[in-house]
Write a protein that holds these residues in place. Structure first.
Motif, mmCIF file in Angstrom:
data_model
loop_
_atom_site.group_PDB
_atom_site.id
_atom_site.type_symbol
_atom_site.label_atom_id
_atom_site.label_comp_id
_atom_site.label_asym_id
_atom_site.label_seq_id
_atom_site.Cartn_x
_atom_site.Cartn_y
_atom_site.Cartn_z
ATOM 1 N N GLY A 31 5.198 -9.678 -5.813
ATOM 2 C CA GLY A 31 4.361 -8.501 -6.082
ATOM 3 C C GLY A 31 3.164 -8.405 -5.156
ATOM 4 N N PRO A 32 2.253 -7.496 -5.464
ATOM 5 C CA PRO A 32 1.118 -7.244 -4.559
ATOM 6 C C PRO A 32 -0.039 -8.223 -4.763
ATOM 7 N N THR A 33 -0.870 -8.304 -3.735
ATOM 8 C CA THR A 33 -2.151 -9.004 -3.840
ATOM 9 C C THR A 33 -3.160 -7.925 -4.227
ATOM 10 N N HIS A 39 -0.806 -0.025 0.347
ATOM 11 C CA HIS A 39 -0.553 1.040 1.322
ATOM 12 C C HIS A 39 0.919 1.467 1.260
ATOM 13 N N GLY A 41 3.251 1.094 3.247
ATOM 14 C CA GLY A 41 4.182 0.039 3.684
ATOM 15 C C GLY A 41 4.550 -0.830 2.495
ATOM 16 N N ASN A 42 3.528 -1.262 1.745
ATOM 17 C CA ASN A 42 3.815 -2.037 0.524
ATOM 18 C C ASN A 42 4.753 -1.236 -0.362
ATOM 19 N N THR A 45 8.467 -1.360 0.329
ATOM 20 C CA THR A 45 9.116 -2.527 -0.274
ATOM 21 C C THR A 45 9.316 -2.324 -1.773
ATOM 22 N N PHE A 46 8.305 -1.802 -2.473
ATOM 23 C CA PHE A 46 8.448 -1.673 -3.930
ATOM 24 C C PHE A 46 9.429 -0.559 -4.326
ATOM 25 N N GLY A 237 9.169 -8.277 1.249
ATOM 26 C CA GLY A 237 9.131 -7.724 2.602
ATOM 27 C C GLY A 237 9.410 -8.844 3.606
ATOM 28 N N ASP A 239 7.913 -9.960 6.106
ATOM 29 C CA ASP A 239 6.807 -10.851 6.487
ATOM 30 C C ASP A 239 6.693 -12.054 5.551
ATOM 31 N N LEU A 240 7.331 -11.984 4.385
ATOM 32 C CA LEU A 240 7.221 -13.084 3.426
ATOM 33 C C LEU A 240 8.256 -14.187 3.674
ATOM 34 N N GLU A 268 12.699 -4.426 5.605
ATOM 35 C CA GLU A 268 11.900 -4.372 6.843
ATOM 36 C C GLU A 268 10.619 -3.573 6.639
ATOM 37 N N HIS A 269 9.786 -3.637 7.647
ATOM 38 C CA HIS A 269 8.474 -2.996 7.537
ATOM 39 C C HIS A 269 8.485 -1.496 7.847
ATOM 40 N N LEU A 270 7.461 -0.856 7.331
ATOM 41 C CA LEU A 270 7.213 0.545 7.645
ATOM 42 C C LEU A 270 6.220 0.588 8.811
HETATM 43 P P1 AMP Z 1 0.948 -8.016 -0.221
HETATM 44 O O1 AMP Z 1 0.178 -7.203 -1.217
HETATM 45 O O2 AMP Z 1 0.310 -8.091 1.111
HETATM 46 O O3 AMP Z 1 1.301 -9.383 -0.769
HETATM 47 O O4 AMP Z 1 2.336 -7.242 0.030
HETATM 48 C C1 AMP Z 1 3.144 -6.729 -0.981
HETATM 49 C C2 AMP Z 1 4.537 -6.446 -0.438
HETATM 50 O O5 AMP Z 1 4.494 -5.448 0.580
HETATM 51 C C3 AMP Z 1 5.225 -7.661 0.194
HETATM 52 O O6 AMP Z 1 6.588 -7.696 -0.222
HETATM 53 C C4 AMP Z 1 5.124 -7.386 1.688
HETATM 54 O O7 AMP Z 1 6.171 -7.994 2.395
HETATM 55 C C5 AMP Z 1 5.238 -5.877 1.718
HETATM 56 N N1 AMP Z 1 4.660 -5.255 2.933
HETATM 57 C C6 AMP Z 1 3.478 -5.498 3.537
HETATM 58 N N2 AMP Z 1 3.293 -4.702 4.623
HETATM 59 C C7 AMP Z 1 4.393 -3.905 4.704
HETATM 60 C C8 AMP Z 1 4.837 -2.856 5.596
HETATM 61 N N3 AMP Z 1 4.095 -2.436 6.622
HETATM 62 N N4 AMP Z 1 6.044 -2.283 5.348
HETATM 63 C C9 AMP Z 1 6.815 -2.685 4.305
HETATM 64 N N5 AMP Z 1 6.455 -3.650 3.431
HETATM 65 C C10 AMP Z 1 5.273 -4.264 3.617
#
Ligand code: AMP
Ligand code: ZN
Length: 496
Positions: A31-33, A39, A41-42, A45-46, A237, A239-240, A268-270
């Motif tokens: 989940g999110p921090t 944003h 991008g997050n 993923t959700f 995402g 990056d994890l 993948e990322h946005l």
């Molecule tokens: P975080 O709050 O930073 O822990 O991120 C929450 C989720 O959003 C994680 O699964 C990340 O991998 C994903 N995430 C972060 N940046 C992006 C992005 N630009 N595009 C898609 N997913 C992202």
């Protein structure tokens, strides 16, 4: 077709199946921090994970999926934010948790069945670290921090192929993995971080002294508590993948002596305007930024599903315009189906049909196949869109109103509704004939708005895009959204 997904660990597309005797599919999504608004991008993923959750429930049945998604409510970023604002950590994380929930609801993401917090699971994290210490997979550094000994786990690096990526001192991956100077080896990672002055009141007692848990152990402990030692699917995402998920595997498998997750999936990322989103580039959008421009949350949801989840997706405002038009078009076609099926004169009759859009594919089998084949959302949307257009454009004569024909339309209506609303979660509201007429008469557009719209249309035809954009903003400020079609436009009041 059974639901298949690419597995990032085994590097192959495989069918998803529950492994526990109770038949409940165990699904964990990081989940999110919660220190700032999420944003878009997050949310990519959700939203992708939400479609996955919906498909799992359609596949295995209601009550047969347990979806857990955590909240990271203590880490360097959350603590820094609380310190900078001079507020208690719990107050800051509550503010951003509430905002996250509101945004998820607007985007029609189903709440997870359990949403555990890191601070609510300190004991569970300490217990796991304790086991790792006893088994010799972890050690206490002189300052009271505890580290996982990466060399103690033979399978370390299998998910990210990190060994093949050269773990040289000074490499970018080394820098990512490194988080303190006290470690025996630079690859080792923190399970427990000894208290530092900047942590303020945010520390807990442990057998190794006061401190706070590392980020990775949080997910391992919450998974163990709420889903058990072996789960069916773990996602996040891309990056994890490293170091977070690599470290989760190491901790959990060493602690529990069991396979941790049977399947791994990374979306993948946005990108925004072709670049990584960042505050300094001015291309970081939140949901609020987009609704302030007059776009609906559902348009964002649609736009986020327009790319293959395992490929980078480039987001542009133009894609939102396209999404708004597509949503209206889908609604119009669904309404046409409902009319042809003879179910659109009464709300109750329509709701009744919608509540029972049982497992029917109608003409949408190919779209379901796309969706179940590694979550190919763009292909599924494309196929389904072509399908509804073709059916709704087919001539409809009075002689078609036989019971048999109506029942055919009813099947197609249910199938389309199930696909767009239950699987894609697009929340398309099908109106009765009466509601449509009432809306039309209530929505007479003020002449000042029509004048602005005409001006903008002319500017757009003349390819004066700067003027057209400025006029669109003016319309949005006045509460109207202008939707372009090939041969004209329509105006819709913005629902806030
Ligand atoms: P975080 O709050 O930073 O822990 O991120 C929450 C989720 O959003 C994680 O699964 C990340 O991998 C994903 N995430 C972060 N940046 C992006 C992005 N630009 N595009 C898609 N997913 C992202
Ligand atoms: Zn996690």
């Amino acid at each position: 077709m059974a639901l298949q997904l690419f597995d990032s660990l085994k590097r192959e597309t495989r069918e998803l199946q529950p492994s526990h005797p109770d038949g409940v599919f165990r699904f964990y999504n990081c989940g999110p921090t919660v220190y700032a608004p999420a944003h878009i991008g997050n949310f990519r993923t959700f939203v992708v994970n939400d479609v996955l959750r919906r498909l799992l429930e359609l596949e295995f049945g209601p009550g047969k999926v347990k979806h857990v998604r955590n909240l990271t409510d203590v880490d360097d970023k959350t603590i820094k934010r609380a310190r900078d604002e001079g507020r208690p950590l719990a107050e800051v994380t509550k503010q951003w948790t509430d905002k996250f929930h509101a945004d998820c609801a607007a985007l029609n993401c189903l709440p997870p069945h359990v949403e555990p917090t890191a601070t609510g699971h300190i004991d569970e994290q300490v217990d796991m670290i304790d086991v790792l210490m006893k088994k010799g997979n972890a050690y206490r550094a002189p300052d009271g921090s505890v580290y996982f000994k990466v060399s103690s786990f033979d399978h370390y690096g299998e998910l990210s192929r990190v060994k093949e990526r050269v773990l040289q001192p000074g490499s970018a991956l080394k820098a990512l993995a490194a988080d303190a100077d006290e470690k025996e080896d630079v690859s080792d990672f923190a399970l427990w971080k000894a208290h530092k002055d900047e942590d303020g009141a945010n520390s807990w007692e442990s057998p190794w002294g006061r401190g706070r848990p590392g980020w990775h152990i949080e997910c391992s402990a919450m998974i163990k508590k709420h889903l058990g030692e072996t789960i069916d699917l773990h996602t996040g995402g891309v990056d994890l993948l490293f170091p977070h998920h690599e470290n989760e595997i190491a901790q959990s498998e060493c602690c529990n002596g069991q396979q941790f997750s049977r399947h791994w999936y990374h979306s993948e990322h946005l990108l925004v305007d072709g670049k990584k989103m960042s505050k300094s580039l001015g291309n970081l959008y939140t949901l609020d930024d987009l609704t302030a421009k007059g776009f609906s949350p559902m348009a964002l949801r649609y736009a986020l599903l327009m790319g293959h989840p395992r490929k980078q997706l480039n987001f542009t405002l133009d894609s939102l315009h396209a999404a708004e038009s597509a949503l209206l078009s889908i609604r119009d076609r669904l309404e046409e189906y409902a009319d042809r099926a003879g179910i659109s004169s009464q709300r109750e009759a329509l709701d009744n049909v919608i509540a029972n859009d049982e497992s029917l594919e109608g003409g949408f089998g190919a779209a379901w196949t796309n969706l179940c084949d590694d979550l190919n959302t763009p292909a599924a949307l494309g196929t389904a869109f072509t399908m509804i257009k073709a059916i709704a454009n087919s001539p409809f004569a009075a002689s078609d109103q036989s019971a048999e024909q109506r029942s055919r339309w009813l099947t197609e209506f249910k199938a389309a509704h199930r696909l767009f609303n239950r699987a894609f979660g697009l929340n398309i509201k099908v109106r009765t004939l009466g509601e449509r007429t009432a809306e039309k008469s209530n929505q007479s557009v003020p002449s000042s708005i029509t004048a602005l719209a005409e001006k903008r249309w002319t500017a757009k035809q003349a390819k004066d895009f700067a003027a057209a954009d400025a006029l669109r903003k003016e319309l949005a400020t006045a509460g109207w959204s202008m939707l372009d079609r090939k041969d004209g436009y329509s105006l819709e009041p913005i629902k806030r």
